[in-house]
Structures are given as structure tokens and as C-alpha cells.
Design a protein around this motif. Sequence first.
Motif, short mmCIF file in Angstrom:
data_model
loop_
_atom_site.label_atom_id
_atom_site.label_comp_id
_atom_site.label_asym_id
_atom_site.label_seq_id
_atom_site.Cartn_x
_atom_site.Cartn_y
_atom_site.Cartn_z
N LEU A 64 0.82 -1.21 0.00
CA LEU A 64 0.00 0.00 0.00
C LEU A 64 0.85 1.26 0.00
CD1 LEU A 64 -2.85 1.23 0.15
CD2 LEU A 64 -2.68 1.12 2.64
N ASP A 65 1.93 1.28 0.78
CA ASP A 65 2.75 2.49 0.84
C ASP A 65 3.38 2.82 -0.51
OD1 ASP A 65 4.41 0.30 0.98
OD2 ASP A 65 5.53 0.97 2.74
N CYS A 66 3.77 1.78 -1.25
CA CYS A 66 4.35 2.01 -2.57
C CYS A 66 3.31 2.53 -3.55
CB CYS A 66 4.96 0.72 -3.10
SG CYS A 66 6.38 0.10 -2.16
N VAL A 67 2.13 1.93 -3.51
CA VAL A 67 1.07 2.32 -4.45
C VAL A 67 0.58 3.74 -4.14
CG1 VAL A 67 -1.25 1.79 -5.27
CG2 VAL A 67 0.38 -0.06 -4.85
N VAL A 68 0.44 4.07 -2.85
CA VAL A 68 0.00 5.42 -2.48
C VAL A 68 1.03 6.45 -2.92
CG1 VAL A 68 -0.46 6.97 -0.53
CG2 VAL A 68 -1.45 4.67 -0.57
N SER A 69 2.30 6.13 -2.78
CA SER A 69 3.36 7.04 -3.22
C SER A 69 3.22 7.34 -4.71
CB SER A 69 4.73 6.42 -2.92
OG SER A 69 5.77 7.23 -3.43
N ALA A 70 2.97 6.28 -5.51
CA ALA A 70 2.80 6.47 -6.96
C ALA A 70 1.50 7.19 -7.26
CB ALA A 70 2.84 5.11 -7.66
N PHE A 71 0.45 6.84 -6.55
CA PHE A 71 -0.88 7.43 -6.75
C PHE A 71 -0.84 8.94 -6.56
CE2 PHE A 71 -5.07 8.76 -5.31
CZ PHE A 71 -5.94 8.07 -6.14
N CYS A 72 -0.13 9.37 -5.51
CA CYS A 72 -0.08 10.80 -5.16
C CYS A 72 1.11 11.51 -5.78
CB CYS A 72 -0.03 10.97 -3.65
SG CYS A 72 -1.43 10.26 -2.76
N SER A 73 2.01 10.75 -6.43
CA SER A 73 3.26 11.31 -6.95
C SER A 73 4.04 12.01 -5.85
CB SER A 73 2.97 12.28 -8.12
OG SER A 73 2.35 11.60 -9.18
N LYS A 74 4.12 11.34 -4.70
CA LYS A 74 4.84 11.86 -3.54
C LYS A 74 5.85 10.82 -3.06
CE LYS A 74 2.56 15.78 -3.13
NZ LYS A 74 3.24 17.09 -3.30
N SER A 75 6.72 11.25 -2.17
CA SER A 75 7.74 10.35 -1.64
C SER A 75 7.12 9.29 -0.74
CB SER A 75 8.78 11.15 -0.84
OG SER A 75 8.19 11.67 0.34
N ASP A 124 -8.87 -2.82 -7.06
CA ASP A 124 -9.11 -2.18 -5.76
C ASP A 124 -9.36 -0.69 -5.98
OD1 ASP A 124 -8.89 -4.43 -4.24
OD2 ASP A 124 -6.90 -3.99 -3.43
N VAL A 125 -10.24 -0.13 -5.15
CA VAL A 125 -10.52 1.30 -5.20
C VAL A 125 -9.71 1.99 -4.11
CG1 VAL A 125 -12.29 3.09 -5.02
CG2 VAL A 125 -12.85 0.89 -6.07
N LEU A 126 -8.87 2.92 -4.52
CA LEU A 126 -8.01 3.64 -3.58
C LEU A 126 -8.45 5.09 -3.50
CD1 LEU A 126 -5.42 3.63 -1.80
CD2 LEU A 126 -4.14 4.26 -3.85
N THR A 127 -8.65 5.56 -2.27
CA THR A 127 -9.01 6.95 -2.03
C THR A 127 -8.00 7.56 -1.07
OG1 THR A 127 -11.35 6.37 -2.24
CG2 THR A 127 -10.84 8.54 -1.33
N VAL A 128 -7.43 8.69 -1.43
CA VAL A 128 -6.50 9.40 -0.56
C VAL A 128 -7.04 10.82 -0.40
CG1 VAL A 128 -4.13 10.12 -0.14
CG2 VAL A 128 -4.59 8.04 -1.45
N ARG A 129 -7.42 11.16 0.82
CA ARG A 129 -8.00 12.48 1.06
C ARG A 129 -7.02 13.57 0.65
NH1 ARG A 129 -10.98 11.55 6.94
NH2 ARG A 129 -12.79 10.44 6.11
#
Length: 256
Positions: A182-193, A224-229
Motif C-alpha cells: 500500500l505504501d508504494c502504491v499510495v506514493s505512486a498514486f499521489c506522486s509523492k515520496s 481495488d478502489v483507492l481513495t486518498v484524502r
Amino acid sequence: MDKLKFLSGIDGIERKNLFSLIFDRIKKSEFSDSVSFTPFLTPADAILLEKKLSSAHFENYSSFGGYDGAERKIFAFGECGKDDFPLVKLKISTRDKSVFEHRDYLGSVLSLGIKREKIGDIMILSDFAVMFADADIADFLKLELKKIARANVKCEIFDGDFDFDGEREFDEVTKTVTSLRLDCVVSAFCSKSRAVSDALITEGRVFLNYECEKNLSKQVSNNDVLTVRGFGKGIILTDFPLTKKNKRRICVKYYV
């Protein structure tokens, strides 16, 4: 159906109160041989409710959010057709046919003192938005919803020929990740470190399939559906071959 069993495993006071209310409405429909309704439920609550109803072998229910494929839905207990659900379709438009972001519409509605459970999906089209709302608040919204993002708007019952078919628009972006954690995918999803993605997850701002997920090593699966506030929502596609450097290629379908 036993209430204690129905409420077992539900965390959080607000969620437990909601499901207690739902249980009472189920019993009301049974005892009075009438139809009772829930508020608009989030996708996560709808999934959980269907699991609870299935385990209790309760089948006399239906759900509808204003169109096929709606995310936020009202559940009805008892015999009920789609036209009987207590919801309305509202058209929100400006004179110059400009549209805004989803959060602008929702924020303006909530600022009027309306609870989130009274509002279903908000669909933003090319020159106006369609909002599904509890029928009880339709007249109030027609009178009081006058501005979105400082622009004057008109809110009215929508009964035209427009027929939303549930198809959504997405921005599809291909990305590369070292793993499906999840941490890797969120990083790519948000284009953040990774440091930023770790903080977003531990702060409770990341939702996987509409449930808050704080496990950094949780594996993300195809569709999977990913939501990042603060960063949006998207569908994660993972069924791709590895790159030449043995990294994972994913496609993020960002909701428009």
C-alpha cells in the motif's frame, strides 16, 4: 435476527449507532408490514450491511441510489420499487454552463447545515451537475443553494430527457512501483515520496475499497478502489507483466 449479533464486529460509535438505527428500521418493516428506509449509505457501509443481511438470511430488501451503479445508496426493507425510494434528482447549473469540482458542490451543500447522509452521488457533467438527495430536503436546496465556489447557481428538480447510464470518466495513468504494498502504491498514486505516503496512511487519510487502511504493507489487488484524502480516488489495475527491471507496472484510473 438478533440485535447484538447484528452489531457485533462494528467499530466506532457513529457506525454502531447507524447500524443500530438500521436494525430498528428492519424490525419496524417486519412488525408493521411497511417499507422503511436507511439514509444514503457509503459504499463501505453498504458492503457491510449486505454481509450482515446475508449472514442473517434476510432477503426482503433492495437498494437504489438514483441510477444503476450509484456508489451511495439508500436501502429499503420491504417491497419497494425504484420509484418509491425517497430521493430526488437535482440539476445544479450556472448561467454560463461552467462546472466545478465535486468537493465544491458537496462543501456548499454541507455549509447549509445538511448532513452528509442526506446526499447521494454528485455527478459532474459537461455543463451542469446532477445531485441525488433525500426528498425531504429538495425544497430547501432549491431555495437555499445559491452559490458554488462563489458562483451563482440554480438548483432545480431535474426531470428532463437526460438519462445517466452510470458510465464514469477516468484519467488513466500508467505508473511503475517496486511492489504492490500500500505504501508504494499510495506514493505512486499521489506522486509523492514514500515518507509522505507513509504519513498519509498512518494519519488515516487512505481508504482501500472505502475502508480506512493503516497497514503500510497491505497488498493492493487488481480493481481495488483507492481513495486518498486531498489527492482523489481511483481504481488500481495491477494485471500487467513485470518490467525488464522486475518492477510492477500499474494503471491508475483516476475519477474525473
